[in-house]
Design a protein around this motif. Sequence first.
Motif, PDB file in Angstrom:
ATOM      1  N   ASP A   1      36.593 -28.131  -8.715  1.00 45.83           N
ATOM      2  CA  ASP A   1      35.786 -26.928  -8.489  1.00 45.83           C
ATOM      3  C   ASP A   1      35.268 -26.376  -9.815  1.00 45.83           C
ATOM      4  O   ASP A   1      36.061 -26.126 -10.736  1.00 45.83           O
ATOM      5  CB  ASP A   1      36.612 -25.836  -7.804  1.00 45.83           C
ATOM      6  CG  ASP A   1      36.911 -26.151  -6.351  1.00 45.83           C
ATOM      7  OD1 ASP A   1      36.467 -27.212  -5.863  1.00 45.83           O
ATOM      8  OD2 ASP A   1      37.601 -25.344  -5.699  1.00 45.83           O
TER       9      ASP A   1
ATOM     10  N   ARG B   1      32.377 -26.974   3.904  1.00 45.22           N
ATOM     11  CA  ARG B   1      33.781 -27.317   4.124  1.00 45.22           C
ATOM     12  C   ARG B   1      33.862 -28.476   5.111  1.00 45.22           C
ATOM     13  O   ARG B   1      34.163 -28.287   6.272  1.00 45.22           O
ATOM     14  CB  ARG B   1      34.550 -26.103   4.640  1.00 45.22           C
ATOM     15  CG  ARG B   1      34.503 -24.911   3.711  1.00 45.22           C
ATOM     16  CD  ARG B   1      35.155 -23.694   4.341  1.00 45.22           C
ATOM     17  NE  ARG B   1      36.561 -23.952   4.650  1.00 45.22           N
ATOM     18  CZ  ARG B   1      37.317 -23.132   5.375  1.00 45.22           C
ATOM     19  NH1 ARG B   1      36.800 -22.025   5.879  1.00 45.22           N
ATOM     20  NH2 ARG B   1      38.589 -23.422   5.602  1.00 45.22           N
TER      21      ARG B   1
ATOM     22  N   SER C   1      42.640 -30.538  -8.407  1.00 42.08           N
ATOM     23  CA  SER C   1      43.880 -31.023  -7.816  1.00 42.08           C
ATOM     24  C   SER C   1      43.710 -32.452  -7.334  1.00 42.08           C
ATOM     25  O   SER C   1      42.593 -32.936  -7.120  1.00 42.08           O
ATOM     26  CB  SER C   1      44.335 -30.132  -6.654  1.00 42.08           C
ATOM     27  OG  SER C   1      43.498 -30.305  -5.523  1.00 42.08           O
TER      28      SER C   1
ATOM     29  N   GLU D   1      50.011 -32.793  -2.615  1.00 43.74           N
ATOM     30  CA  GLU D   1      49.078 -32.233  -3.593  1.00 43.74           C
ATOM     31  C   GLU D   1      49.744 -32.045  -4.948  1.00 43.74           C
ATOM     32  O   GLU D   1      50.884 -31.598  -5.040  1.00 43.74           O
ATOM     33  CB  GLU D   1      48.546 -30.879  -3.107  1.00 43.74           C
ATOM     34  CG  GLU D   1      47.547 -30.244  -4.074  1.00 43.74           C
ATOM     35  CD  GLU D   1      46.965 -28.949  -3.543  1.00 43.74           C
ATOM     36  OE1 GLU D   1      45.809 -28.630  -3.875  1.00 43.74           O
ATOM     37  OE2 GLU D   1      47.688 -28.246  -2.796  1.00 43.74           O
TER      38      GLU D   1
ATOM     39  N   ARG E   1      31.457 -28.001  -5.914  1.00 47.66           N
ATOM     40  CA  ARG E   1      32.670 -28.831  -5.872  1.00 47.66           C
ATOM     41  C   ARG E   1      32.305 -30.304  -5.801  1.00 47.66           C
ATOM     42  O   ARG E   1      31.396 -30.703  -5.073  1.00 47.66           O
ATOM     43  CB  ARG E   1      33.500 -28.454  -4.648  1.00 47.66           C
ATOM     44  CG  ARG E   1      34.605 -29.422  -4.267  1.00 47.66           C
ATOM     45  CD  ARG E   1      35.343 -28.953  -3.022  1.00 47.66           C
ATOM     46  NE  ARG E   1      36.205 -27.806  -3.331  1.00 47.66           N
ATOM     47  CZ  ARG E   1      36.733 -27.017  -2.409  1.00 47.66           C
ATOM     48  NH1 ARG E   1      36.455 -27.214  -1.122  1.00 47.66           N
ATOM     49  NH2 ARG E   1      37.518 -26.015  -2.756  1.00 47.66           N
TER      50      ARG E   1
ATOM     51  N   LEU F   1      34.172 -33.929  -4.801  1.00 42.88           N
ATOM     52  CA  LEU F   1      35.301 -34.692  -4.296  1.00 42.88           C
ATOM     53  C   LEU F   1      35.152 -36.111  -4.821  1.00 42.88           C
ATOM     54  O   LEU F   1      34.047 -36.676  -4.783  1.00 42.88           O
ATOM     55  CB  LEU F   1      35.322 -34.718  -2.764  1.00 42.88           C
ATOM     56  CG  LEU F   1      35.331 -33.376  -2.049  1.00 42.88           C
ATOM     57  CD1 LEU F   1      35.312 -33.593  -0.537  1.00 42.88           C
ATOM     58  CD2 LEU F   1      36.530 -32.540  -2.456  1.00 42.88           C
TER      59      LEU F   1
ATOM     60  N   LEU G   1      39.185 -28.624   3.717  1.00 45.41           N
ATOM     61  CA  LEU G   1      39.500 -27.924   2.477  1.00 45.41           C
ATOM     62  C   LEU G   1      39.115 -26.459   2.570  1.00 45.41           C
ATOM     63  O   LEU G   1      38.156 -26.101   3.259  1.00 45.41           O
ATOM     64  CB  LEU G   1      38.753 -28.577   1.315  1.00 45.41           C
ATOM     65  CG  LEU G   1      39.127 -30.023   1.012  1.00 45.41           C
ATOM     66  CD1 LEU G   1      38.170 -30.602  -0.017  1.00 45.41           C
ATOM     67  CD2 LEU G   1      40.559 -30.125   0.518  1.00 45.41           C
TER      68      LEU G   1
ATOM     69  N   CYS H   1      35.340 -23.346  -1.698  1.00 44.24           N
ATOM     70  CA  CYS H   1      35.312 -23.446  -3.159  1.00 44.24           C
ATOM     71  C   CYS H   1      35.229 -22.042  -3.745  1.00 44.24           C
ATOM     72  O   CYS H   1      34.452 -21.211  -3.305  1.00 44.24           O
ATOM     73  CB  CYS H   1      34.105 -24.274  -3.575  1.00 44.24           C
ATOM     74  SG  CYS H   1      33.758 -24.281  -5.334  1.00 44.24           S
TER      75      CYS H   1
ATOM     76  N   CYS I   1      31.918 -40.411  -4.848  1.00 48.66           N
ATOM     77  CA  CYS I   1      31.933 -38.987  -5.157  1.00 48.66           C
ATOM     78  C   CYS I   1      31.017 -38.254  -4.184  1.00 48.66           C
ATOM     79  O   CYS I   1      30.005 -38.785  -3.737  1.00 48.66           O
ATOM     80  CB  CYS I   1      31.518 -38.711  -6.598  1.00 48.66           C
ATOM     81  SG  CYS I   1      29.840 -39.155  -7.025  1.00 48.66           S
TER      82      CYS I   1
ATOM     83  N   VAL J   1      39.931 -33.033  -6.044  1.00 53.55           N
ATOM     84  CA  VAL J   1      39.107 -31.876  -5.720  1.00 53.55           C
ATOM     85  C   VAL J   1      38.811 -31.169  -7.037  1.00 53.55           C
ATOM     86  O   VAL J   1      39.732 -30.750  -7.745  1.00 53.55           O
ATOM     87  CB  VAL J   1      39.831 -30.910  -4.762  1.00 53.55           C
ATOM     88  CG1 VAL J   1      38.957 -29.706  -4.449  1.00 53.55           C
ATOM     89  CG2 VAL J   1      40.228 -31.636  -3.487  1.00 53.55           C
TER      90      VAL J   1
END
Length: 269
Positions: free
Chosen positions: A259, A243, A194, A180, A214, A216, A206, A209, A235, A257
């Motif tokens: 948020d 989650r 991240s 990460e 969020r 991805l 994960l 949030c 996306c 990621v």
Amino acid sequence: MILEQPRGVATDNVRRRLIGSQALLISRLGDIMYLRSLADKQRREVEFHGEVFGHTDLISSVDGPDAPHAFVVDQPSGTVIPTHFHAINQFQVFLTGDGTIGRKPIAPVTVHYTNAFTGYGPIVAGQHGLRYLTLRPRHHAESKAQVLPGAREAQHAAPRRHRLGTVAADKPRDHSAVDEQILVPREDDGLFASYLSVTPGHILKLPPCGGSGRFLLLFDGSFSFHDVVSHPVTCVYLAPDERPELEAGGKGAQLLVLDYPSKVADARL
């Protein structure tokens, strides 16, 4: 940040609808997850401030009145998008090419965040042009670009904030299953970004949030998500309490990621 999840079965109460060649995953519990890939999407040309750009919608108003908004911009070499703002919080992810945003150089992969009504730019495409995604937590007409200084009267007195972070391509990888890089450190209201590099076959879950939603973004490798195998560029938009399990494919997965802050700032404030 990353929590390892034992191998398991995807949630039973999920049904899948196909829209074209893409999957929209709808939870029976009431939360809606949007998953879209760039593959097979129709690119069109749009004009803005005297320049012509490529524009490809991934998620748009056709997906529903409360859908998020995600689209790809192909900005040709030498073109300029002037300094402007939007009436909504947004992320931008610069995937390929070169250029500058304001006085800052852009290199793949760069994440840029702005609060609603925060001015930024100009965005100048270099010799190789630019390809980037714009990601917003919802789609509505009032989020269009407002060019400065002409639109100064429409720029509400909202808190100004922008953040910029670039993936370090030459960073040595550690020996963990998930490597990460923090691009935007987590802030009190949940704003966070991240980069994750996941080894083949690894399953991760994960943490929740910390903000209002969020995205991805998969930009290399592949992952499976509720039995849907995704490839670049894909996306996924998730509600704060969703989650999902992600299983990296045979060549691993590289994803972002992103948020949003807890305050949903937009033109309706």
